[in-house]
Design a protein around this motif. Structure first.
Motif, short mmCIF file in Angstrom:
data_model
loop_
_atom_site.label_atom_id
_atom_site.label_comp_id
_atom_site.label_asym_id
_atom_site.label_seq_id
_atom_site.Cartn_x
_atom_site.Cartn_y
_atom_site.Cartn_z
N ASP A 36 1.03 -1.23 0.06
CA ASP A 36 -0.32 -0.26 0.07
C ASP A 36 0.66 1.10 0.21
OD1 ASP A 36 -2.47 -1.61 0.23
OD2 ASP A 36 -2.59 -1.97 2.50
N GLY A 37 2.05 1.05 -0.15
CA GLY A 37 3.12 2.44 0.48
C GLY A 37 3.70 2.65 -1.28
N PRO A 38 4.52 3.67 -1.27
CA PRO A 38 4.95 3.81 -2.32
C PRO A 38 6.12 2.56 -3.06
CG PRO A 38 6.54 5.33 -0.97
CD PRO A 38 4.74 4.58 0.12
N LEU A 39 6.14 2.77 -4.39
CA LEU A 39 7.17 1.73 -4.80
C LEU A 39 8.66 2.87 -4.71
CD1 LEU A 39 7.95 -0.80 -5.86
CD2 LEU A 39 7.12 0.31 -8.27
N VAL A 40 9.84 2.30 -4.00
CA VAL A 40 11.19 2.62 -4.53
C VAL A 40 11.92 1.90 -5.19
CG1 VAL A 40 12.61 3.44 -2.87
CG2 VAL A 40 10.35 3.61 -1.26
N VAL A 41 12.07 2.82 -5.89
CA VAL A 41 13.47 2.10 -6.68
C VAL A 41 14.63 2.28 -6.88
CG1 VAL A 41 13.74 1.31 -8.91
CG2 VAL A 41 11.08 2.11 -8.74
N ALA A 42 15.71 1.33 -6.64
CA ALA A 42 17.47 2.26 -6.44
C ALA A 42 17.80 2.24 -7.83
CB ALA A 42 18.26 0.92 -5.75
N ALA A 43 18.17 3.31 -8.09
CA ALA A 43 18.76 3.08 -10.14
C ALA A 43 19.97 4.45 -9.82
CB ALA A 43 17.25 3.74 -10.62
N SER A 44 21.29 3.80 -10.68
CA SER A 44 21.90 4.66 -11.03
C SER A 44 21.17 5.77 -11.50
CB SER A 44 22.85 3.88 -11.86
OG SER A 44 23.10 2.45 -11.63
N PRO A 45 22.35 7.17 -11.77
CA PRO A 45 21.71 8.53 -11.77
C PRO A 45 21.71 8.23 -12.86
CG PRO A 45 23.59 8.44 -10.39
CD PRO A 45 23.14 6.84 -10.11
N THR A 46 22.34 8.28 -13.98
CA THR A 46 22.55 7.91 -15.23
C THR A 46 22.14 6.70 -16.29
OG1 THR A 46 23.45 10.65 -15.15
CG2 THR A 46 22.81 9.55 -17.25
N PRO A 47 21.37 6.32 -17.21
CA PRO A 47 20.41 7.25 -17.15
C PRO A 47 19.29 6.87 -16.55
CG PRO A 47 20.23 5.03 -19.13
CD PRO A 47 21.74 5.60 -18.12
N HIS A 48 19.54 6.20 -15.79
CA HIS A 48 18.02 5.09 -14.74
C HIS A 48 17.17 6.05 -14.09
CE1 HIS A 48 21.55 2.69 -15.85
NE2 HIS A 48 21.02 1.34 -16.14
N ALA A 49 17.60 6.78 -13.20
CA ALA A 49 17.00 7.84 -12.67
C ALA A 49 16.19 8.61 -13.31
CB ALA A 49 18.10 8.61 -11.42
N GLU A 50 17.11 8.70 -14.37
CA GLU A 50 16.31 10.20 -15.17
C GLU A 50 15.26 9.71 -15.85
OE1 GLU A 50 20.85 12.97 -16.18
OE2 GLU A 50 19.70 10.98 -17.33
N ILE A 51 15.05 8.81 -16.32
CA ILE A 51 14.03 8.23 -17.16
C ILE A 51 12.77 7.80 -15.69
CG2 ILE A 51 13.11 5.79 -18.10
CD1 ILE A 51 16.37 5.89 -18.98
N LEU A 52 13.43 7.09 -14.68
CA LEU A 52 12.49 6.98 -13.08
C LEU A 52 11.77 8.08 -13.07
CD1 LEU A 52 14.43 4.33 -11.33
CD2 LEU A 52 12.20 3.90 -12.98
N ASP A 53 12.75 9.87 -13.31
CA ASP A 53 11.89 10.96 -12.78
C ASP A 53 11.47 10.96 -13.86
OD1 ASP A 53 13.53 10.85 -10.21
OD2 ASP A 53 14.88 12.73 -10.84
N PHE A 54 11.57 10.59 -15.53
CA PHE A 54 9.93 11.10 -16.09
C PHE A 54 9.79 10.90 -16.29
CE2 PHE A 54 8.34 10.51 -20.47
CZ PHE A 54 8.07 11.69 -20.89
N VAL A 55 8.97 9.42 -15.29
CA VAL A 55 7.72 8.60 -15.20
C VAL A 55 6.95 9.12 -14.23
CG1 VAL A 55 7.16 6.17 -14.59
CG2 VAL A 55 8.30 6.48 -16.43
N LYS A 56 8.03 9.19 -13.13
CA LYS A 56 7.27 10.37 -11.62
C LYS A 56 6.89 10.95 -11.57
CE LYS A 56 8.30 11.38 -6.95
NZ LYS A 56 9.60 11.35 -6.37
N ASP A 57 6.56 12.35 -12.41
CA ASP A 57 6.84 13.63 -12.97
C ASP A 57 5.62 14.05 -14.04
OD1 ASP A 57 8.56 14.25 -11.18
OD2 ASP A 57 10.48 15.06 -12.74
N ASN A 58 5.47 12.18 -15.06
CA ASN A 58 4.86 12.57 -16.30
C ASN A 58 3.65 11.59 -16.40
OD1 ASN A 58 5.96 14.93 -17.66
ND2 ASN A 58 7.56 13.55 -17.34
N LEU A 59 3.75 10.49 -15.96
CA LEU A 59 3.11 9.14 -16.29
C LEU A 59 2.71 8.88 -14.72
CD1 LEU A 59 5.37 7.30 -19.05
CD2 LEU A 59 3.65 9.12 -18.85
N ALA A 60 3.04 9.05 -13.92
CA ALA A 60 2.57 7.72 -12.55
C ALA A 60 1.78 8.39 -11.83
CB ALA A 60 4.52 7.80 -11.46
N LYS A 61 1.57 9.98 -11.89
CA LYS A 61 0.12 9.95 -10.96
C LYS A 61 -1.52 9.73 -11.54
CE LYS A 61 -2.35 14.38 -9.08
NZ LYS A 61 -1.61 15.89 -8.55
#
Length: 276
Positions: A36-61
């Motif tokens: 029921d909590g948030p999904l926490v994903v461990a990632a390397s900064p580039t490009p992995h975290a950048e791609i995840l941040d795009f998902v978080k900011d634009n698609l996840a909500k």
């Protein structure tokens, strides 16, 4: 803002892995154990975290996914944190690396969906095509096990050398069976390969280091790895048994969406290639 927890390789090398894990795992409210909590994903900064941040900011909500991204600068903690439940998933690695990690560490991390490839490419400041490399030319290759094998396979796939059958991910220059142009190989740390180009005739360079060196792989590489059926694609991974977590399945869908593919194409211009 990114939710980051950066653990350096130097800290791990000093023997402080336990401290690193406690730093990233002190709050397990977003781990795989709490559906029921948030999904926490461990990632390397580039490009992995950048791609995840795009998902978080634009698609996840809109998709109803509560996503948190934690950045790590080493290749150990994301898997150990996934294994112990400190994070619910990770995104940073390829299958040969994960197979080796699980075998050596007794972990049970499994892939969910392949998202992208950071292609190795052959680059040169002296010739404009691989065919123009002269007999006796020196080619720099990464000296770590997996990337050296990848580099040699890239050359073999493009007809520059022939490798011993079945040599796999441990290939070295000693496994070359045919070398018609008598190329010489200079084994260097992967980060040094682009810097060696003034001293060698060509170099095989990892995608992330190509980005740092201001190369555009799709334009500048003499030959480039293909993303199709490539075993080195980077994927979303979870601890075995968590593949059907609804949050994980939702993130897998978003990471392989047309929106993410366009983001990868626009943002990385061939340095990162979508694998779906």
């Amino acid at each position: 803002m990114r939710n980051t927890a950066k653990i350096t390789t130097a800290v791990l090398a000093a023997g402080a892995l336990t401290l690193g894990l406690s730093a990233c795992g002190s709050d397990k409210s977003g781990s795989g154990a709490d559906a029921d909590g948030p999904l926490v994903v461990a990632a390397s900064p580039t490009p992995h975290a950048e791609i995840l941040d795009f998902v978080k900011d634009n698609l996840a909500k809109e998709a109803g996914l509560d996503l948190e991204v934690k950045e790590f600068t080493d290749y150990v903690t994301p898997n150990t944190a996934t294994e112990d439940g400190s994070v619910g998933a990770n995104y940073f690695q390829n299958q040969p690396y994960l197979d080796d990690f699980n075998k050596k560490n007794g972990t049970h991390v499994v892939p969910v969906v392949t998202v992208h490839l950071e292609p190795l490419g052959l680059y040169s400041e002296k010739v404009k095509s691989a065919d123009a490399l002269k007999s006796g030319a020196t080619i720099a290759v990464p000296n770590d096990t997996v990337n050296e094998a990848r580099a040699l396979k890239l050359l073999a796939d493009n007809g520059l050398i022939t490798l011993k059958d079945g040599v796999g991910n441990e290939a070295t220059p000693a496994d070359i069976t045919e070398n018609p142009r008598n190329f010489k190989f200079k084994e260097l740390e992967a980060a040094q390969t682009p810097r060696s180009l003034k001293d060698v005739d060509a170099a095989v360079v990892n995608g992330n280091y190509a980005i740092e060196a201001d190369f555009k792989p799709a334009q500048d590489a003499l030959v480039l790895e293909s993303a199709k059926d490539n075993p080195y694609g980077n994927f979303l991974a979870v601890k075995e048994g968590n593949e059907n977590d609804p949050r994980v399945k939702k993130l897998a869908e978003l990471l392989t969406s047309p929106e993410v593919k366009k983001f990868i194409e626009d943002e990385y211009a061939g340095s990162v290639i979508a694998s779906f």
